[in-house]
Design a protein around this motif. Structure first.
Motif, PDB file in Angstrom:
ATOM      1  N   SER A 288      42.924  38.188  42.194  1.00  0.00           N
ATOM      2  CA  SER A 288      43.066  39.225  43.296  1.00  0.00           C
ATOM      3  C   SER A 288      41.867  39.317  44.232  1.00  0.00           C
ATOM      4  CB  SER A 288      43.304  40.639  42.962  1.00  0.00           C
ATOM      5  OG  SER A 288      44.722  40.599  42.116  1.00  0.00           O
ATOM      6  N   LEU A 289      40.621  39.132  43.659  1.00  0.00           N
ATOM      7  CA  LEU A 289      39.323  39.292  44.350  1.00  0.00           C
ATOM      8  C   LEU A 289      39.404  38.060  45.132  1.00  0.00           C
ATOM      9  CD1 LEU A 289      36.892  40.538  41.848  1.00  0.00           C
ATOM     10  CD2 LEU A 289      37.699  41.502  43.785  1.00  0.00           C
TER      11      LEU A 289
ATOM     12  N   THR B 185      42.978  39.573  28.661  1.00  0.00           N
ATOM     13  CA  THR B 185      42.622  38.239  29.225  1.00  0.00           C
ATOM     14  C   THR B 185      43.454  38.080  30.356  1.00  0.00           C
ATOM     15  OG1 THR B 185      42.254  36.911  26.916  1.00  0.00           O
ATOM     16  CG2 THR B 185      42.830  35.451  28.740  1.00  0.00           C
ATOM     17  N   LYS B 186      44.787  38.359  30.401  1.00  0.00           N
ATOM     18  CA  LYS B 186      45.605  38.519  31.466  1.00  0.00           C
ATOM     19  C   LYS B 186      45.090  39.377  32.600  1.00  0.00           C
ATOM     20  CE  LYS B 186      49.892  37.029  29.524  1.00  0.00           C
ATOM     21  NZ  LYS B 186      51.403  37.648  29.259  1.00  0.00           N
ATOM     22  N   LEU B 187      44.496  40.671  32.366  1.00  0.00           N
ATOM     23  CA  LEU B 187      43.842  41.368  33.146  1.00  0.00           C
ATOM     24  C   LEU B 187      42.749  40.941  33.955  1.00  0.00           C
ATOM     25  CD1 LEU B 187      44.051  44.237  34.219  1.00  0.00           C
ATOM     26  CD2 LEU B 187      42.380  45.186  32.337  1.00  0.00           C
ATOM     27  N   ILE B 188      41.728  40.170  33.151  1.00  0.00           N
ATOM     28  CA  ILE B 188      40.540  39.238  33.883  1.00  0.00           C
ATOM     29  C   ILE B 188      41.164  38.532  34.754  1.00  0.00           C
ATOM     30  CG2 ILE B 188      38.914  38.037  33.430  1.00  0.00           C
ATOM     31  CD1 ILE B 188      38.278  39.366  30.797  1.00  0.00           C
ATOM     32  N   ARG B 189      42.190  37.478  34.407  1.00  0.00           N
ATOM     33  CA  ARG B 189      42.962  36.632  35.253  1.00  0.00           C
ATOM     34  C   ARG B 189      43.393  36.978  36.596  1.00  0.00           C
ATOM     35  NH1 ARG B 189      47.402  33.671  32.318  1.00  0.00           N
ATOM     36  NH2 ARG B 189      45.862  33.317  30.747  1.00  0.00           N
ATOM     37  N   TYR B 190      44.310  38.213  36.260  1.00  0.00           N
ATOM     38  CA  TYR B 190      44.859  38.895  37.747  1.00  0.00           C
ATOM     39  C   TYR B 190      43.843  39.339  38.421  1.00  0.00           C
ATOM     40  CZ  TYR B 190      49.177  37.876  35.008  1.00  0.00           C
ATOM     41  OH  TYR B 190      50.318  37.444  34.464  1.00  0.00           O
ATOM     42  N   THR B 191      42.709  40.080  37.917  1.00  0.00           N
ATOM     43  CA  THR B 191      41.790  40.669  38.670  1.00  0.00           C
ATOM     44  C   THR B 191      40.933  39.625  39.526  1.00  0.00           C
ATOM     45  OG1 THR B 191      41.469  42.257  37.084  1.00  0.00           O
ATOM     46  CG2 THR B 191      39.700  42.214  38.602  1.00  0.00           C
ATOM     47  N   PHE B 192      40.433  38.527  38.848  1.00  0.00           N
ATOM     48  CA  PHE B 192      39.767  37.382  39.613  1.00  0.00           C
ATOM     49  C   PHE B 192      40.668  36.541  40.747  1.00  0.00           C
ATOM     50  CE2 PHE B 192      36.717  37.187  35.899  1.00  0.00           C
ATOM     51  CZ  PHE B 192      35.494  37.379  37.000  1.00  0.00           C
TER      52      PHE B 192
END
Length: 404
Positions: A16-17, A7-14
């Motif tokens: 960043s994008l 969940t945190k990985l998705i949040r940080y990725t978005f």
């Protein structure tokens, strides 16, 4: 070492994008700040109100200083104005003429180049909604331009609105810009009314209040009326009876809903003041319909009855809501009182000023804004009380199932 969760990985990725996209956008805006702007409107449309003339009963040429104006019409309600135009090479030049309950014909050197015939069915109904007419001018042809109007109702005989000239898209752009604030007000009233309706119907079920329900419906009808009066709906809806309904039938329905709104403010539903208001509203609507259906008078000539009733309704609202504002703050009561008084003044002025439609429309537009502000102050406060009632009901419901 603890691995980051999915969940945190998705949040940080978005995040960043989004940051990258914003950075690139800012770079493009900054880098392109000196580029030449493009415009679909090559040249702005302009007013075509000077240089017109007409011939009086003695066939003497009479100059018209500027449009809009009113000139003498013959017994059939027909009037003509003239203008000398020169040949042009543009293949997309139009005149915009607002036919105010009029049939029109346009001639260039006695050659018919445009004709608008108002609907003839039903025959007893003359007051179809007035329309903007875009009249194409023949390219590379000059001569004497004649606009002939035949009034459908006596009050528009010899009346000529202002005229615009330009390309078709330019005219539509200018017309939209002129009326956009009024259209936006109508759209805002509709959206706000729908939101309140959804809240009333679904969230305030426990503490249902007809006052808020009638107010939401009132907002929606007011919004439709204002959107129609802006003329922008004509670009999307070509069925003329719909425009007639929005323009003239919305007002009686608004009066009926206003009465229902006021009725909920009365503790005594059989109060003489409430009965008097009901009889006055019902009588004014019936008189207007009877005069229209029998052909004795047209709807436009009886609108003063509706405007008078609007003023009476606003006075009732001013008095009753102030009586219901005992627990409100002083600033809230002052805001409500001032705005509703300005609304009353606006409607009185619009009823008095009958010869300047654009000015009357602007005054009514302001009156609607003041009314929206004033009653919204009251309804928002009442809605807050309803929310508190709902919360209290939910709390008591939960406590009923607890065994302390």
């Amino acid at each position: 070492m603890k691995k980051p969760s999915f969940t945190k990985l998705i949040r940080y990725t978005f995040f960043s994008l989004i940051a990258i996209l914003l950075f690139v956008t800012i770079g493009v805006f900054f880098g392109g700040r000196n580029t030449k702007n493009i415009s679909l409107w090559i040249t702005p449309a302009s007013f075509f109100n000077e240089g017109w003339y007409y011939f009086d009963s003695d066939l003497k040429k009479q100059e018209i200083s500027s449009l809009p104006t009113r000139i003498p019409a013959d017994e059939s309600g027909t009037a003509r104005i003239y203008h000398k135009i020169f040949s042009h090479n543009t293949y997309n030049t139009y005149l915009d003429y607002y036919a105010h309950h009029q049939a029109i014909k346009v001639f260039l050197d006695d050659e018919l180049i445009f004709e608008y015939e108002a609907p003839s069915s039903p025959k007893w109904l003359k007051t179809y909604r007035a329309f903007h007419n875009l009249i194409p001018l023949p390219p590379e042809q000059g001569g004497i331009l004649c606009i002939e109007t035949k009034a459908l109702i006596p009050s528009t005989a010899g009346e000529f609105s202002q005229i615009l000239i330009g390309a078709r898209d330019e005219l539509l752009n200018l017309l939209s810009k002129e009326r956009l604030p009024q259209f936006c007000l109508g759209a805002l009233l509709i959206v706000f009314g729908l939101i309140l309706f959804i809240i009333t119907a679904f969230y305030l079920r426990v503490a249902f209040d007809k006052t808020i329900l009638y107010f939401t419906l009132l907002l929606i009808l007011l919004g439709i009326w204002q959107a129609e009066d802006s003329s922008i709906l004509q670009f999307f809806i070509s069925f003329q009876p719909i425009h007639w309904f929005f323009e003239y039938m919305m007002q009686p329905f608004i009066l009926i809903l206003s009465f229902l709104f006021i009725k909920e403010l009365f503790i005594n539903k059989k109060h003489p003041a409430l009965i008097s208001l009901f009889l006055a509203i019902a009588l004014s609507i019936l008189i207007q319909l009877v005069l229209q259906l029998t052909g004795l008078a047209q709807m436009t000539n009886t609108l003063f009855l509706i405007n008078t009733m609007f003023v009476v309704v606003f006075v009732y609202i001013l008095i009753l809501i102030n009586l219901n504002f005992e627990s409100a703050k002083k600033t809230t009561r002052i805001t409500f009182t001032i705005s509703i008084l300005l609304c009353i003044i606006a409607f009185i002025l619009s009823a008095i000023i009958t010869n300047h439609k654009q000015l009357t429309d602007s005054i009514l537009y302001l009156g609607i804004i003041f009314m929206f502000i004033s009653i919204s102050v009251f309804v928002i406060q009442k809605t807050q009380k309803q929310f508190n009632a709902v919360k209290s009901a939910e709390i008591y419901k939960k406590l009923a199932f607890l065994d302390l």
